[in-house]
Design a protein around this motif. Structure first.
Motif, PDB file in Angstrom:
ATOM      1  N   GLN A 159       0.822  -1.207   0.000  1.00  0.00           N
ATOM      2  CA  GLN A 159       0.000   0.000   0.000  1.00  0.00           C
ATOM      3  C   GLN A 159       0.857   1.257   0.000  1.00  0.00           C
ATOM      4  OE1 GLN A 159      -2.520  -0.659   3.509  1.00  0.00           O
ATOM      5  NE2 GLN A 159      -4.265  -0.775   2.139  1.00  0.00           N
ATOM      6  N   THR A 160       0.332   2.314  -0.595  1.00  0.00           N
ATOM      7  CA  THR A 160       0.972   3.624  -0.521  1.00  0.00           C
ATOM      8  C   THR A 160       0.722   4.215   0.860  1.00  0.00           C
ATOM      9  OG1 THR A 160      -0.998   4.818  -1.277  1.00  0.00           O
ATOM     10  CG2 THR A 160       0.513   3.970  -2.975  1.00  0.00           C
ATOM     11  N   ALA A 161       1.409   5.318   1.172  1.00  0.00           N
ATOM     12  CA  ALA A 161       1.241   5.977   2.473  1.00  0.00           C
ATOM     13  C   ALA A 161      -0.212   6.423   2.662  1.00  0.00           C
ATOM     14  CB  ALA A 161       2.189   7.167   2.585  1.00  0.00           C
ATOM     15  N   THR A 162      -0.812   6.926   1.588  1.00  0.00           N
ATOM     16  CA  THR A 162      -2.209   7.368   1.667  1.00  0.00           C
ATOM     17  C   THR A 162      -3.143   6.192   1.932  1.00  0.00           C
ATOM     18  OG1 THR A 162      -1.766   9.202   0.144  1.00  0.00           O
ATOM     19  CG2 THR A 162      -4.071   8.524   0.414  1.00  0.00           C
ATOM     20  N   GLU A 163      -2.892   5.087   1.246  1.00  0.00           N
ATOM     21  CA  GLU A 163      -3.721   3.892   1.439  1.00  0.00           C
ATOM     22  C   GLU A 163      -3.562   3.339   2.848  1.00  0.00           C
ATOM     23  OE1 GLU A 163      -3.871   2.013  -3.093  1.00  0.00           O
ATOM     24  OE2 GLU A 163      -2.133   1.635  -1.807  1.00  0.00           O
ATOM     25  N   LYS A 164      -2.344   3.382   3.368  1.00  0.00           N
ATOM     26  CA  LYS A 164      -2.110   2.893   4.728  1.00  0.00           C
ATOM     27  C   LYS A 164      -2.835   3.754   5.762  1.00  0.00           C
ATOM     28  CE  LYS A 164       2.321   0.637   3.897  1.00  0.00           C
ATOM     29  NZ  LYS A 164       3.787   0.638   4.158  1.00  0.00           N
ATOM     30  N   LEU A 165      -2.844   5.052   5.534  1.00  0.00           N
ATOM     31  CA  LEU A 165      -3.563   5.940   6.452  1.00  0.00           C
ATOM     32  C   LEU A 165      -5.055   5.641   6.421  1.00  0.00           C
ATOM     33  CD1 LEU A 165      -3.576   8.340   8.397  1.00  0.00           C
ATOM     34  CD2 LEU A 165      -3.740   9.862   6.402  1.00  0.00           C
ATOM     35  N   ALA A 166      -5.602   5.437   5.225  1.00  0.00           N
ATOM     36  CA  ALA A 166      -7.022   5.110   5.104  1.00  0.00           C
ATOM     37  C   ALA A 166      -7.327   3.775   5.776  1.00  0.00           C
ATOM     38  CB  ALA A 166      -7.431   5.073   3.634  1.00  0.00           C
ATOM     39  N   ASN A 218      -7.357   4.194   9.610  1.00  0.00           N
ATOM     40  CA  ASN A 218      -8.593   4.809  10.101  1.00  0.00           C
ATOM     41  C   ASN A 218      -9.766   3.828  10.044  1.00  0.00           C
ATOM     42  OD1 ASN A 218      -7.225   7.205  10.553  1.00  0.00           O
ATOM     43  ND2 ASN A 218      -7.770   8.079   8.558  1.00  0.00           N
TER      44      ASN A 218
END
Length: 283
Positions: free
Chosen positions: A53-60, A63
């Protein structure tokens, strides 16, 4: 435990009991007390496995998992089980169950991303993980190195058939972890493959020429030529099987017992050697 708990076990146990017996206010108080460590538990799960996963995907994902964990923590069934833990174990109970739940949700999302056609990295990393599980199962079943690659390819085909139907059969709500479920499936695939190989080998042996037909081989080539061909073209184990069977006249069952392998492996090796030798031409 990732960090020092904000309250001691006795206090947390009292909050769990109050939430189990109470309503919304008590549940909010429980979540407020546990939230800092819930965040850490979820974070630990996400760094445990790289699924591309990308950093954005990991953050999503973080959450999403945190919301699912918070909801699970205040469910009546979870609270009823949690309150049974001794006060000194309530934090450990929470950590274990939350990480187990979050890992299952993470892995389910991973499988879906690997199959949706867009997560190429997820698919590569997922199959690397499945390969590790399969290799562990192969070692457990004492599968030889020469069989392992073919067996894993068969396992991969089974996993991806019909749009990944077998991959999607794993249900995290069923109580089995991803690793536990697929390790069991790998064992089953190896056992099924062996039974099929044994049955096919027996059928071929019945229909084909007798195994101990050294005279027919000798009619086409000298024994010295056979020996040289074997040493040049066969592994040490294949050569050993040939000597035991063709020269010492041991049965496949006897050879398998002596070498610590499955009879089906010996059957297939004998068949392949005999066919290769039948096509061998002396120069």
């Amino acid at each position: 435990m990732p960090s020092q708990p904000p309250i001691v076990g006795e206090q947390l146990h009292a909050l769990v009991v109050a939430a189990a017996d109470g309503a919304e206010a008590e549940s909010r108080a429980l979540l407020q007390a546990t939230l800092p460590l819930l965040v850490e538990y979820v974070a630990a799960v996400l760094v445990d496995k790289d699924d591309g996963q990308t950093a954005t995907e990991k953050l999503a994902m973080r959450n999403e998992l945190l919301g699912a964990v918070a909801q699970r923590v205040i469910e009546r069934g979870f609270l009823a089980e949690w309150r049974q833990s001794p006060a000194k174990e309530v934090w450990r109970f929470l950590e274990s169950r939350v990480q187990q739940f979050a890992a299952a949700r993470r892995d389910r999302a991973w499988v879906l991303r690997a199959l949706d056609g867009r997560g190429a990295a997820a698919k590569t990393l997922l199959f690397a993980r499945l390969r590790q599980l399969f290799d562990g199962a192969a070692r457990h079943r004492k599968l030889g190195a020469d069989e392992r690659e073919d067996a894993f390819q068969s396992f991969s085909v089974w996993l991806l058939a019909d749009g990944g139907r077998s991959l999607l059969r794993w249900d995290p709500e069923g109580g089995r972890s991803f690793d536990g479920w697929f390790f069991a499936r790998a064992l089953n695939q190896i056992d099924t493959r062996r039974r099929s190989a044994d049955a096919s080998a027996v059928d071929e042996l019945v229909e084909d020429l007798p195994i101990h037909d050294a005279s027919r081989l000798a009619a086409h080539m000298h024994l010295g030529e056979i020996d040289r061909w074997l040493k040049q073209n066969c592994s040490e184990r294949q050569y050993d099987i040939f000597i035991r069977n063709f020269v010492e006249q041991q049965s496949a069952t006897e050879i398998a017992a002596a070498m610590g392998v499955q009879p089906g492996v010996v059957y297939m090796t004998i068949l392949r050697l005999r066919r290769a030798l039948a096509s061998f031409q002396m120069t």
